[in-house]
Design a protein around this motif. Structure first.
Motif, PDB file in Angstrom:
ATOM      1  N   GLU A 125       0.826  -1.204   0.000  1.00 47.92           N
ATOM      2  CA  GLU A 125       0.000   0.000   0.000  1.00 47.92           C
ATOM      3  C   GLU A 125       0.861   1.256   0.000  1.00 47.92           C
ATOM      4  O   GLU A 125       0.584   2.212  -0.739  1.00 47.92           O
ATOM      5  N   VAL A 126       1.915   1.279   0.810  1.00 48.32           N
ATOM      6  CA  VAL A 126       2.792   2.452   0.868  1.00 48.32           C
ATOM      7  C   VAL A 126       3.582   2.575  -0.425  1.00 48.32           C
ATOM      8  O   VAL A 126       3.754   3.684  -0.947  1.00 48.32           O
ATOM      9  N   ASP A 139       2.408   6.281  -7.034  1.00 47.42           N
ATOM     10  CA  ASP A 139       1.412   7.185  -7.628  1.00 47.42           C
ATOM     11  C   ASP A 139       1.841   8.642  -7.488  1.00 47.42           C
ATOM     12  O   ASP A 139       1.672   9.437  -8.407  1.00 47.42           O
ATOM     13  N   TRP A 140       2.396   8.982  -6.333  1.00 42.87           N
ATOM     14  CA  TRP A 140       2.869  10.338  -6.081  1.00 42.87           C
ATOM     15  C   TRP A 140       4.124  10.627  -6.901  1.00 42.87           C
ATOM     16  O   TRP A 140       4.266  11.672  -7.498  1.00 42.87           O
ATOM     17  N   ASN A 141       5.051   9.685  -6.891  1.00 39.87           N
ATOM     18  CA  ASN A 141       6.335   9.784  -7.581  1.00 39.87           C
ATOM     19  C   ASN A 141       7.088  11.064  -7.219  1.00 39.87           C
ATOM     20  O   ASN A 141       7.268  11.948  -8.056  1.00 39.87           O
ATOM     21  N   ASN A 152       9.752   0.679  -7.561  1.00 40.45           N
ATOM     22  CA  ASN A 152       8.500   1.290  -7.104  1.00 40.45           C
ATOM     23  C   ASN A 152       8.555   1.731  -5.646  1.00 40.45           C
ATOM     24  O   ASN A 152       7.598   1.565  -4.899  1.00 40.45           O
ATOM     25  N   TYR A 153       9.684   2.267  -5.250  1.00 39.60           N
ATOM     26  CA  TYR A 153       9.873   2.829  -3.906  1.00 39.60           C
ATOM     27  C   TYR A 153       9.725   1.791  -2.794  1.00 39.60           C
ATOM     28  O   TYR A 153       9.382   2.125  -1.668  1.00 39.60           O
ATOM     29  N   VAL A 160      13.128  10.099   5.100  1.00 38.85           N
ATOM     30  CA  VAL A 160      13.528   8.901   4.351  1.00 38.85           C
ATOM     31  C   VAL A 160      13.790   9.256   2.894  1.00 38.85           C
ATOM     32  O   VAL A 160      14.797   8.849   2.311  1.00 38.85           O
ATOM     33  N   LEU A 161      12.903  10.030   2.299  1.00 40.90           N
ATOM     34  CA  LEU A 161      13.072  10.408   0.899  1.00 40.90           C
ATOM     35  C   LEU A 161      14.270  11.331   0.701  1.00 40.90           C
ATOM     36  O   LEU A 161      14.978  11.232  -0.300  1.00 40.90           O
TER      37      LEU A 161
END
Length: 87
Positions: free
Chosen positions: A8-9, A15-17, A31-32, A59-60
């Motif tokens: 889900e995450v 989707d956000w990318n 896909n992250y 984290v990002l």
């Protein structure tokens, strides 16, 4: 953390990318998935949306050296927080 939460995450992040066009330049992005696991590692059912937002942006930043504004990312943190209510 379970496999469903990770998926889900991953989907929210994909989707956000947050990397935008740079995503094509990251060969092992998957896909992250790594980032989803890292975010979930720090969270539990008691984590507030603000805490989720802080962890997610950290984290990002660490993974991709991207600076995200907390005000702009809160909707994604809210979506990630909801994954705990569904499981």
């Amino acid at each position: 953390m379970d496999e469903k939460q990770i998926e889900e995450v991953k989907q929210i992040l994909t989707d956000w990318n947050p990397l935008g066009a740079r995503a094509n330049q990251v060969s092992d992005l998957a896909n992250y998935e790594t980032e989803a696991i890292d975010i979930l590692f720090h969270l539990d059912k008691k984590s507030s949306v603000n805490y989720v937002n802080k962890i997610m942006t950290e984290v990002l930043y660490q993974a991709f050296d991207i600076h995200l504004q907390l005000e702009e990312t809160k909707k994604y943190a809210t979506m990630i927080r909801k994954t705990f209510n569904q499981n």
